[in-house]
Design an enzyme around this catalytic site. Sequence first.
Site, mmCIF file in Angstrom:
data_model
loop_
_atom_site.group_PDB
_atom_site.id
_atom_site.type_symbol
_atom_site.label_atom_id
_atom_site.label_comp_id
_atom_site.label_asym_id
_atom_site.label_seq_id
_atom_site.Cartn_x
_atom_site.Cartn_y
_atom_site.Cartn_z
ATOM 1 N N GLU A 160 0.717 -1.222 0.025
ATOM 2 C CA GLU A 160 0.109 0.042 -0.011
ATOM 3 C C GLU A 160 0.796 1.335 0.135
ATOM 4 O O GLU A 160 0.391 2.263 0.026
ATOM 5 C CB GLU A 160 -1.050 -0.046 1.239
ATOM 6 C CG GLU A 160 -2.360 -0.553 0.977
ATOM 7 C CD GLU A 160 -2.612 -1.936 0.713
ATOM 8 O OE1 GLU A 160 -3.620 -2.279 0.368
ATOM 9 O OE2 GLU A 160 -1.488 -2.569 0.858
ATOM 10 N N TYR A 162 3.290 2.053 2.156
ATOM 11 C CA TYR A 162 3.864 2.463 3.271
ATOM 12 C C TYR A 162 5.548 2.015 3.351
ATOM 13 O O TYR A 162 5.938 1.731 2.116
ATOM 14 C CB TYR A 162 3.103 1.794 4.441
ATOM 15 C CG TYR A 162 1.716 2.160 4.639
ATOM 16 C CD1 TYR A 162 1.342 3.542 4.991
ATOM 17 C CD2 TYR A 162 0.661 1.113 4.472
ATOM 18 C CE1 TYR A 162 -0.090 3.687 5.112
ATOM 19 C CE2 TYR A 162 -0.459 1.528 4.545
ATOM 20 C CZ TYR A 162 -0.853 2.939 4.960
ATOM 21 O OH TYR A 162 -2.101 3.236 5.048
ATOM 22 N N ARG A 210 2.476 -8.930 4.647
ATOM 23 C CA ARG A 210 1.558 -8.371 3.550
ATOM 24 C C ARG A 210 2.338 -7.885 2.395
ATOM 25 O O ARG A 210 2.970 -6.693 2.513
ATOM 26 C CB ARG A 210 0.623 -7.383 3.898
ATOM 27 C CG ARG A 210 -0.610 -7.044 3.035
ATOM 28 C CD ARG A 210 -1.701 -6.328 3.421
ATOM 29 N NE ARG A 210 -2.888 -6.540 2.330
ATOM 30 C CZ ARG A 210 -4.065 -6.076 2.592
ATOM 31 N NH1 ARG A 210 -4.344 -5.708 3.792
ATOM 32 N NH2 ARG A 210 -4.872 -6.066 1.668
ATOM 33 N N HIS A 248 -1.750 4.218 -1.887
ATOM 34 C CA HIS A 248 -2.685 5.085 -1.740
ATOM 35 C C HIS A 248 -2.877 6.236 -2.986
ATOM 36 O O HIS A 248 -3.833 6.698 -3.171
ATOM 37 C CB HIS A 248 -2.664 5.626 -0.475
ATOM 38 C CG HIS A 248 -2.978 4.664 0.562
ATOM 39 N ND1 HIS A 248 -4.239 3.898 0.692
ATOM 40 C CD2 HIS A 248 -2.387 4.214 1.973
ATOM 41 C CE1 HIS A 248 -4.314 3.129 1.857
ATOM 42 N NE2 HIS A 248 -3.202 3.280 2.259
ATOM 43 N N GLN A 335 -18.335 4.935 2.064
ATOM 44 C CA GLN A 335 -19.024 6.298 2.674
ATOM 45 C C GLN A 335 -18.722 6.368 4.153
ATOM 46 O O GLN A 335 -18.557 7.398 4.834
ATOM 47 C CB GLN A 335 -20.536 6.226 2.493
ATOM 48 C CG GLN A 335 -20.727 6.732 1.146
ATOM 49 C CD GLN A 335 -22.325 7.044 0.715
ATOM 50 O OE1 GLN A 335 -22.859 6.309 0.001
ATOM 51 N NE2 GLN A 335 -22.799 7.702 1.551
#
Length: 666
Positions: A160, A162, A210, A248, A335
């Site tokens: 992701e 990081y 991961r 991201h 949401q």
Amino acid sequence: MLSPIRAGQHTLRNRVIMGSMHTRLETEPDGIAKQIAFYAERARGEAALLVTGGFSPNAEGIFDPEGPRIDDPEEALGLRPICEAVQAEGSLICAQLLHAGRYAKIEGCVAPSPIRAPINRFIPREMTEADILRTIEDFAVAAANAQAAGFDGIEIMGSEGYLINEFTVTHTNKRQDDWGGSAANRHRFPVEIVRAVRERCGPDFLVIYRISAADLVEGGAPADEIAALARKIEAAGADILNTGIGWHEARVPTIAYPVPRGAWRKAAANVKAAVSIPVVASNRINTPQLAEDILASGDADMISMARPFLADPHFVKKTREGRSDEINTCIACNQACLDFIFSDRPVGCLVNPRAGRETEFRDTPTDTPKKVAVVGGGAAGMATAAEAARLGHDVTLFEAQDKLGGQLNLARAAPGKDEFDETLRYYAGQMQKHGVTQRLGQRAEASDLEGFDHVVIATGVTPRIPDLPGIDHPSVATYAEILSGDREAGDRVVVMGAGGIGHDVAEFLVTKPAETANSDVFCETWSVDPEFVSSGALAGDPLAPKPSRRKVVMLQRKTAKPGAGLGVSTGWILRNALRKHGVEAMGGVTYEHIDDAGLHIVADGMPKVIAADTIVLCTGQEPERALAQELTARSVPVTMIGGAKEAAELDALRAIDEGVRLAQGL
């Protein structure tokens, strides 16, 4: 899916992991109690292994100033009640160790190279070798703290975008020392972390890594480097390889509703082909049927689902009991999960108001059953009726249409939002299970509602028609007429209104349905390599134009940027999709009139005519309150919820939450 699997020294009771997600519950009053209730409920629902949200191993790695850490042994011990609650329900629990790297929204954030992330205003400091060695030790200490607190293991966040992921790819690692340059050097940091954790915590402690199976950024890892890293991580002592998809900052959607279900399974399959330890598939897996198919095909050994456990904590248990039709399915709307987290609120769920708020709801039947009428079969009405009947009330639901759904039937027409079908299925099924009397095709009159102890008005909204000369021109249609299929738009379309509905209508007009339903078409649209072998798994520029046959112009009166009010985690996807398909958006316009020439406006002080075959009104909604006013005049106890209470955007999140809470309070 339901068969056990061996991982390291542990046997998991099935092959489903509740994946890591930030909850912000730790920032709440009584944070430990809320986390216990949250995690224990998912363990009760038979997820084999639960992974917490990310804990930073040191001060530099926190995602934001309130981000949780696990570098203090005494503070870590305070997490023991969470572990005990989960383990008492028969599940394992792992703490995720996450160093945010250049994504940390703090002064003094660090990275392998001093390159600012496009989603962060802070420029990271380049780590020295001493910093690197200290951080490896910090991971080992954090893992030992988790072990002492009672966790069964840890997950090391290596995807992701990081810190660890930043070391592994040339996109962010420009170093020329032993920690950069060659793939072997770029892989050294994660390998040393896994090795240090294994040595510190021993063979019985579960270690998950991961791995980024598709970076989706330029300069990301190609498949051969990912496979090589996977083999090194296995050799260093990892028990399980979980797969992460996308950074991201990537310009490709990865987990929102525009992404087809199971779109990333091939990326997991590539990793599985490289190693012998269990490999986990993740992202956009939300039904037991899909999970079963991925496992049976051999693409992965296990399935990780995060948000589906917000939507229904008993996902696995219901599957085991043959009640998969009762699963409240995640619709990937983001949401109340990601958008809440990004706005510093605790996690929630649109389709399940209990998520993250387990301590606020009761499940015991009422001691004083009431005879309740619910008027309106949309999201608010169905949620109220289902919950009230579950708690023992005698409920009758009136719906003027001959089918349930209300505004959900319009929302589901937007590309990817056919996931709302699952919400409609779930609540309709719950009403049937709990004995709600349904009067479909019957518009309730005041006389029909006499004799009820309580009447709930959930009659929703109608499109607002602006007071504009020529508004009755044949070219004019409402958003409801377009999304319902009652009107077919022409090739030149003007959309009046650039809020959520306006964007949904514009995307409906220019997007091919297969883009959100077929993985190959999705990959083509967003320039993703469908085999996930190229650098970053990209096959070109994700924002490359894909012109539509329709020419669509979207207008708004506000001077703000069109789409500024869309969801934080999905708005950028919608805006980029519309740009790719050639949709023009203009703000600060004044509507003058409509005639055969089109829509006459004033923009930047100049009059202009936009020729159009179809002009779609997305100019707001009006609440349907006539019945409520009549009942109030007759002194009938009435509560209005959803759009009838407040006509804002089509807000299923508020509608369902109000409905369930009203039923709880009857």
